[in-house]
Design a protein around this motif. Structure first.
Motif, PDB file in Angstrom:
ATOM      1  N   ALA A  47       0.823  -1.217   0.000  1.00  0.00           N
ATOM      2  CA  ALA A  47       0.000   0.000   0.000  1.00  0.00           C
ATOM      3  C   ALA A  47       0.852   1.260   0.000  1.00  0.00           C
ATOM      4  O   ALA A  47       0.568   2.218  -0.738  1.00  0.00           O
ATOM      5  CB  ALA A  47      -0.943  -0.020   1.198  1.00  0.00           C
ATOM      6  N   VAL A  48       1.902   1.290   0.822  1.00  0.00           N
ATOM      7  CA  VAL A  48       2.776   2.462   0.870  1.00  0.00           C
ATOM      8  C   VAL A  48       3.517   2.641  -0.457  1.00  0.00           C
ATOM      9  O   VAL A  48       3.676   3.774  -0.947  1.00  0.00           O
ATOM     10  CB  VAL A  48       3.774   2.345   2.045  1.00  0.00           C
ATOM     11  N   SER A  49       3.953   1.539  -1.054  1.00  0.00           N
ATOM     12  CA  SER A  49       4.640   1.617  -2.347  1.00  0.00           C
ATOM     13  C   SER A  49       3.724   2.209  -3.407  1.00  0.00           C
ATOM     14  O   SER A  49       4.128   3.100  -4.175  1.00  0.00           O
ATOM     15  CB  SER A  49       5.113   0.222  -2.779  1.00  0.00           C
ATOM     16  N   ASP A  50       2.480   1.713  -3.477  1.00  0.00           N
ATOM     17  CA  ASP A  50       1.531   2.251  -4.444  1.00  0.00           C
ATOM     18  C   ASP A  50       1.260   3.733  -4.198  1.00  0.00           C
ATOM     19  O   ASP A  50       1.183   4.537  -5.134  1.00  0.00           O
ATOM     20  CB  ASP A  50       0.208   1.479  -4.369  1.00  0.00           C
ATOM     21  N   THR A  51       1.116   4.087  -2.941  1.00  0.00           N
ATOM     22  CA  THR A  51       0.863   5.494  -2.593  1.00  0.00           C
ATOM     23  C   THR A  51       1.993   6.392  -3.092  1.00  0.00           C
ATOM     24  O   THR A  51       1.746   7.460  -3.668  1.00  0.00           O
ATOM     25  CB  THR A  51       0.713   5.641  -1.066  1.00  0.00           C
ATOM     26  N   ALA A  52       3.236   5.932  -2.899  1.00  0.00           N
ATOM     27  CA  ALA A  52       4.391   6.711  -3.339  1.00  0.00           C
ATOM     28  C   ALA A  52       4.483   6.765  -4.864  1.00  0.00           C
ATOM     29  O   ALA A  52       4.787   7.824  -5.445  1.00  0.00           O
ATOM     30  CB  ALA A  52       5.669   6.108  -2.756  1.00  0.00           C
ATOM     31  N   LEU A  53       4.215   5.647  -5.521  1.00  0.00           N
ATOM     32  CA  LEU A  53       4.310   5.604  -6.980  1.00  0.00           C
ATOM     33  C   LEU A  53       3.243   6.471  -7.637  1.00  0.00           C
ATOM     34  O   LEU A  53       3.518   7.173  -8.619  1.00  0.00           O
ATOM     35  CB  LEU A  53       4.182   4.156  -7.461  1.00  0.00           C
ATOM     36  N   ILE A  54       2.032   6.418  -7.106  1.00  0.00           N
ATOM     37  CA  ILE A  54       0.962   7.262  -7.656  1.00  0.00           C
ATOM     38  C   ILE A  54       1.293   8.729  -7.429  1.00  0.00           C
ATOM     39  O   ILE A  54       1.077   9.573  -8.315  1.00  0.00           O
ATOM     40  CB  ILE A  54      -0.395   6.902  -7.014  1.00  0.00           C
ATOM     41  N   ALA A  55       1.836   9.057  -6.257  1.00  0.00           N
ATOM     42  CA  ALA A  55       2.240  10.437  -5.980  1.00  0.00           C
ATOM     43  C   ALA A  55       3.306  10.902  -6.964  1.00  0.00           C
ATOM     44  O   ALA A  55       3.285  12.056  -7.416  1.00  0.00           O
ATOM     45  CB  ALA A  55       2.756  10.550  -4.541  1.00  0.00           C
ATOM     46  N   ALA A  56       4.226   9.998  -7.307  1.00  0.00           N
ATOM     47  CA  ALA A  56       5.268  10.351  -8.276  1.00  0.00           C
ATOM     48  C   ALA A  56       4.650  10.688  -9.626  1.00  0.00           C
ATOM     49  O   ALA A  56       5.064  11.637 -10.299  1.00  0.00           O
ATOM     50  CB  ALA A  56       6.260   9.198  -8.414  1.00  0.00           C
ATOM     51  N   GLY A  57       3.643   9.900 -10.025  1.00  0.00           N
ATOM     52  CA  GLY A  57       2.966  10.185 -11.285  1.00  0.00           C
ATOM     53  C   GLY A  57       2.225  11.503 -11.256  1.00  0.00           C
ATOM     54  O   GLY A  57       2.271  12.284 -12.215  1.00  0.00           O
ATOM     55  N   LEU A 124      10.430  -4.341  -8.859  1.00  0.00           N
ATOM     56  CA  LEU A 124      11.105  -4.875 -10.049  1.00  0.00           C
ATOM     57  C   LEU A 124      10.153  -5.043 -11.225  1.00  0.00           C
ATOM     58  O   LEU A 124      10.570  -5.425 -12.307  1.00  0.00           O
ATOM     59  CB  LEU A 124      11.758  -6.232  -9.733  1.00  0.00           C
ATOM     60  N   ASN A 125       8.879  -4.766 -10.996  1.00  0.00           N
ATOM     61  CA  ASN A 125       7.879  -4.917 -12.058  1.00  0.00           C
ATOM     62  C   ASN A 125       7.863  -3.656 -12.930  1.00  0.00           C
ATOM     63  O   ASN A 125       7.410  -2.600 -12.474  1.00  0.00           O
ATOM     64  CB  ASN A 125       6.499  -5.150 -11.434  1.00  0.00           C
ATOM     65  N   PRO A 126       8.337  -3.737 -14.173  1.00  0.00           N
ATOM     66  CA  PRO A 126       8.358  -2.521 -15.008  1.00  0.00           C
ATOM     67  C   PRO A 126       6.969  -1.982 -15.300  1.00  0.00           C
ATOM     68  O   PRO A 126       6.787  -0.794 -15.533  1.00  0.00           O
ATOM     69  CB  PRO A 126       9.062  -2.985 -16.298  1.00  0.00           C
ATOM     70  N   HIS A 127       5.957  -2.865 -15.266  1.00  0.00           N
ATOM     71  CA  HIS A 127       4.596  -2.410 -15.551  1.00  0.00           C
ATOM     72  C   HIS A 127       4.061  -1.481 -14.459  1.00  0.00           C
ATOM     73  O   HIS A 127       3.157  -0.681 -14.721  1.00  0.00           O
ATOM     74  CB  HIS A 127       3.659  -3.615 -15.708  1.00  0.00           C
ATOM     75  N   VAL A 128       4.619  -1.598 -13.259  1.00  0.00           N
ATOM     76  CA  VAL A 128       4.131  -0.731 -12.181  1.00  0.00           C
ATOM     77  C   VAL A 128       4.465   0.731 -12.478  1.00  0.00           C
ATOM     78  O   VAL A 128       3.718   1.638 -12.127  1.00  0.00           O
ATOM     79  CB  VAL A 128       4.704  -1.156 -10.812  1.00  0.00           C
ATOM     80  N   TYR A 129       5.577   0.944 -13.183  1.00  0.00           N
ATOM     81  CA  TYR A 129       5.959   2.309 -13.526  1.00  0.00           C
ATOM     82  C   TYR A 129       5.135   2.824 -14.711  1.00  0.00           C
ATOM     83  O   TYR A 129       4.771   4.004 -14.758  1.00  0.00           O
ATOM     84  CB  TYR A 129       7.452   2.374 -13.847  1.00  0.00           C
ATOM     85  N   LEU A 130       4.853   1.928 -15.652  1.00  0.00           N
ATOM     86  CA  LEU A 130       4.076   2.336 -16.818  1.00  0.00           C
ATOM     87  C   LEU A 130       2.606   2.548 -16.462  1.00  0.00           C
ATOM     88  O   LEU A 130       1.978   3.493 -16.929  1.00  0.00           O
ATOM     89  CB  LEU A 130       4.193   1.268 -17.920  1.00  0.00           C
ATOM     90  N   ASP A 131       2.071   1.665 -15.610  1.00  0.00           N
ATOM     91  CA  ASP A 131       0.652   1.748 -15.259  1.00  0.00           C
ATOM     92  C   ASP A 131       0.401   2.729 -14.120  1.00  0.00           C
ATOM     93  O   ASP A 131      -0.342   3.699 -14.261  1.00  0.00           O
ATOM     94  CB  ASP A 131       0.120   0.364 -14.863  1.00  0.00           C
ATOM     95  N   THR A 132       1.037   2.468 -12.977  1.00  0.00           N
ATOM     96  CA  THR A 132       0.768   3.284 -11.794  1.00  0.00           C
ATOM     97  C   THR A 132       1.284   4.706 -11.949  1.00  0.00           C
ATOM     98  O   THR A 132       0.564   5.670 -11.668  1.00  0.00           O
ATOM     99  CB  THR A 132       1.410   2.638 -10.554  1.00  0.00           C
ATOM    100  N   VAL A 133       2.526   4.839 -12.399  1.00  0.00           N
ATOM    101  CA  VAL A 133       3.116   6.182 -12.487  1.00  0.00           C
ATOM    102  C   VAL A 133       2.599   6.936 -13.708  1.00  0.00           C
ATOM    103  O   VAL A 133       2.061   8.039 -13.601  1.00  0.00           O
ATOM    104  CB  VAL A 133       4.654   6.104 -12.503  1.00  0.00           C
ATOM    105  N   LEU A 134       2.758   6.339 -14.895  1.00  0.00           N
ATOM    106  CA  LEU A 134       2.395   7.053 -16.115  1.00  0.00           C
ATOM    107  C   LEU A 134       0.888   7.139 -16.316  1.00  0.00           C
ATOM    108  O   LEU A 134       0.339   8.213 -16.557  1.00  0.00           O
ATOM    109  CB  LEU A 134       3.042   6.376 -17.322  1.00  0.00           C
TER     110      LEU A 134
END
Length: 208
Positions: A47-57, A124-134
């Motif tokens: 949950a914290v990781s997702d929160t940070a990644l979405i914030a980055a996006g 390590l999942n590259p899709h997390v950056y493409l989906d969650t961040v972008l």
């Protein structure tokens, strides 16, 4: 408070997170067999990781991902190796003597190995950056000055999902009192890992 933007973020976040994937499959297994402290730590990491990644996006950092394709290549290679290894271990568990709920409770996953494993599944999942961040970042930024309400909604969706998955898995324990269900679960996890590894390999080859 713009509830419509919060709701949009909540639904968009769930739409990306709920899909069965490597991270979700692992959290489910942890929820079934680990102690409460380990489950709590794993859920918090997700949950914290997702929160940070979405914030980055939302903050516009997602643009950096488009400017650094070598980073995605390295992530894909690392993820392929990790998924193949974990998939092989899951397949091994599925093929050997069936596990029982009592056996799982007798030797539950330890805290730090579980935390490190879920960190690998997440980062390590590259899709997390493409989906969650972008993806989420691009949607959220359409709301201008109110984009952080979208972030709050999307983050709330992530927290709700992982809390439900990690602790709700215990409701399935009566089903997993039967040894064959553990074999099915591990076979399913192995299939998910190997399919995801194959997808990443295809993406890597086509992107070369």
């Amino acid at each position: 408070m713009p509830f419509s933007i919060l709701a949009t973020g909540f639904v968009a976040g769930l739409a990306l997170i709920v899909a069965i994937g490597a991270q979700n499959a692992y959290v489910l297994r942890i929820g079934l067999s680990a102690k409460t402290g380990t489950v709590t730590a794993v859920v918090l990491v997700c949950a914290v990781s997702d929160t940070a990644l979405i914030a980055a996006g939302i903050a516009g950092i997602g643009a950096l991902t488009e400017l650094a394709p070598p980073v995605l290549v390295v992530l894909r290679l690392a993820a392929i190796v990790f998924l193949l290894v974990y998939g092989a271990l899951s397949l091994r568990r599925a093929l050997r003597s069936p596990e029982t709920l009592e056996a799982a409770n007798a030797s539950p996953p330890r805290l730090w190995p579980a935390v490190l494993t879920v960190l690998a599944f997440t980062w390590l999942n590259p899709h997390v950056y493409l989906d969650t961040v972008l993806f989420l970042g691009s949607i959220g930024n359409q709301f201008g000055d109110q984009r952080w309400w979208f972030w709050l909604g999307a983050a709330a969706g992530s927290w709700a999902w992982f809390l439900a998955l990690g602790f709700g898995a215990r409701a399935l324990r009566p089903l997993f009192a039967k040894p064959w269900t553990w074999r099915v679960l591990d076979a399913l996890i192995a299939l998910i890992m190997l399919v995801l590894a194959t997808v990443l390999i295809v993406e890597l080859v086509h992107g070369a």
